[in-house]
Enzyme design. Sequence first.
Site, short mmCIF file in Angstrom:
data_model
loop_
_atom_site.label_atom_id
_atom_site.label_comp_id
_atom_site.label_asym_id
_atom_site.label_seq_id
_atom_site.Cartn_x
_atom_site.Cartn_y
_atom_site.Cartn_z
N THR A 192 -22.52 25.06 -4.84
CA THR A 192 -22.34 24.78 -3.41
C THR A 192 -22.40 23.29 -3.09
O THR A 192 -22.08 22.87 -1.98
CB THR A 192 -23.44 25.48 -2.55
N CYS A 392 23.38 27.93 0.99
CA CYS A 392 23.68 26.52 1.24
C CYS A 392 24.40 25.90 0.04
O CYS A 392 25.58 26.14 -0.16
CB CYS A 392 22.42 25.77 1.64
N GLY A 394 24.18 26.83 -2.84
CA GLY A 394 24.61 28.02 -3.58
C GLY A 394 25.96 28.52 -3.08
O GLY A 394 26.78 28.99 -3.86
N GLN A 396 28.21 26.50 -1.44
CA GLN A 396 29.18 25.44 -1.72
C GLN A 396 29.65 25.51 -3.17
O GLN A 396 30.85 25.39 -3.45
CB GLN A 396 28.55 24.08 -1.42
N GLU A 416 30.06 15.61 -2.59
CA GLU A 416 28.71 15.10 -2.83
C GLU A 416 28.60 14.56 -4.26
O GLU A 416 27.89 13.59 -4.52
CB GLU A 416 27.69 16.23 -2.60
N ARG A 476 24.73 18.40 4.74
CA ARG A 476 25.63 17.35 5.18
C ARG A 476 27.09 17.73 4.91
O ARG A 476 27.99 17.26 5.56
CB ARG A 476 25.32 16.07 4.40
N HIS A 523 20.47 28.64 6.09
CA HIS A 523 19.27 29.03 5.33
C HIS A 523 18.60 30.24 5.99
O HIS A 523 17.69 30.07 6.81
CB HIS A 523 18.26 27.87 5.30
N GLU A 525 16.48 32.18 4.87
CA GLU A 525 15.07 32.38 4.47
C GLU A 525 14.09 31.92 5.55
O GLU A 525 12.97 32.41 5.61
CB GLU A 525 14.78 31.68 3.14
#
Length: 568
Positions: A192, A392, A394, A396, A416, A476, A523, A525
């Site tokens: 402790t 996302c 994934g 693209q 990108e 983006r 997204h 999620e």
Amino acid sequence: MTTRARKYIFVVGGVISGVGKGVATSAIAALLQAKGLRVTAVKIDPYINIDAGTMNPTEHGEVFVLEDGDETDQDMGNYERFLGVNLSRINYMTTGRVYQEVIRRERNLEYRGKNVEVVPDIPLEVIRRIEASAKKADADVTLIEVGGTVGEYQNVLFLEAARMMRIKHPGDIAIVMVSYLPIPSKVGEMKTKPTQHAARALNSVGLQADVIIARAEQPLDQKRKEKISLLCSVPANRVISAPDIESIYDAPINYAKDKLGEALTELLYGQPLKHDRSRLAAWEDFAKRRKHAAKKVHIAIVGKYFSSGEFVMSDVYISVIEALKFSAIAADAQVQISYIGSPQFEEGKNLEQLAKYDGILVPGGFGKNGVEGKINVIRYAREHGIPFFGICYGMQLAVVEYARHMLGWQNAHTAEIAPETTHPVIDIMPDQKALMQDKNYGGTMRLGTYPATLRKGTLVHAAYGRTQIKERHRHRFEVNPRFVAKLSEGGLVFSGTSPDARLMETVELPQAVHPYFVACQFHPEFLARPFAPHPLFSAFIAAALDHRAARSESPDATASKLSWQVTK
Ligand code: GLN
């Protein structure tokens, strides 16, 4: 309730960080919500960054995007999931954000010529933000989680805000310290002392813990409970045992067993408030369903951020993982998740190991590393009829893969990675290009909630059961409108778009070609909740369960699924 004074609970860390202060804050919030109180939560991160958007995920974990586009800490995701609410920018602050506002006001002469000082002006701005978030949510109780641990230079001004608030609102503030009790292996006994030191460190900034949550591998025994109580000046009923648990969603029930809700409401309202049984029962029911889920489903998440030295960093995809769990539980299944680094698939090797999964998910990401590996994985899932869900990046990369192998555009890529390619099927939007030229990176992506329209008769439409949806974004780049017609002719279905049909929001393959191949630019999620699983995750899990069942019925099923392979 509204006539009552608003109450505030500061949650601070003792001893070490990373022991679940965010979960403790979320679980306390859920517990108080189960008492019929209106609850909101604020996260304070002590770093200078204005938000979490510019931080490396392997260092900081997931960037959780709010409805209004704020890029925040993953704890905000826990708050939203536990409370079932949508939070906003005002619920999240960093040292940088607080200073930025004070300096902005000073430049605007809003301090009317007075000296602007670190103390009290910084803590006063912190308090202003806390009160504003309480007001926005019309909250009875606001939890404020202070990042880091007591005794660090970094969070002293936030603790000072707590001290000042205690003077401003006597009787309305509680301090909860989440501490850690180590059990050194050679000693074999729970210690402790570090907690005592942390309690003193809190005293030295003018604060006294009202509640101590004792995180440890094991439950706290009576002897140590009494010791902490005596030496840290906290009544024994407010020293709460918090041993490691199987699922973070068990925390509200465990705290309820220890009567933490009663202790806190007695402290803040002078009398313990009773639970709304049905709300607590919802958590109990969730735990029961989780434990007794009869089916199994095995999902591979293929990403690039998994390893940091020797450790697997699943924190980067925490919302994706939670979303999979919620949908699996709703389908009476336990989900086993394998985290697979994409770089190993770069050369087109190792792909056969993917055959054993019931579903493959490629989540969001940035930059060049592991991209060719992900493209190979997507191709494998497409050609072998394995349920696929791309999010996302994934999505693209699914478009890039389709363009290369089904339309024969070998140079197809995202701008990108390859800005000069002849076939930039994923490209940067003109407004984003301007921001990049000015090196204006922070908080400038397409962020937050945008509407989308789904085409009837598609998989996404079947999943949501409606044509109009709203989802959170963080990217983006976009599908290049220049190539949409050709890709559609080539068989890729753009099943969801922005309402003006300019931006592609979802892609999929017809079920005649592949049992379940769906990807989205947003997204999903971030909107999955324990009591409200997300439709796209549920549809993916359902497809993965079907795939598993089909394979167990006929062991040759995987081979026969090759007939889905569209050769071109
Ligand atoms: N890197 C991609 C973009 O910026 C995808 C981002 C993501 O997956 N969140 O558009």
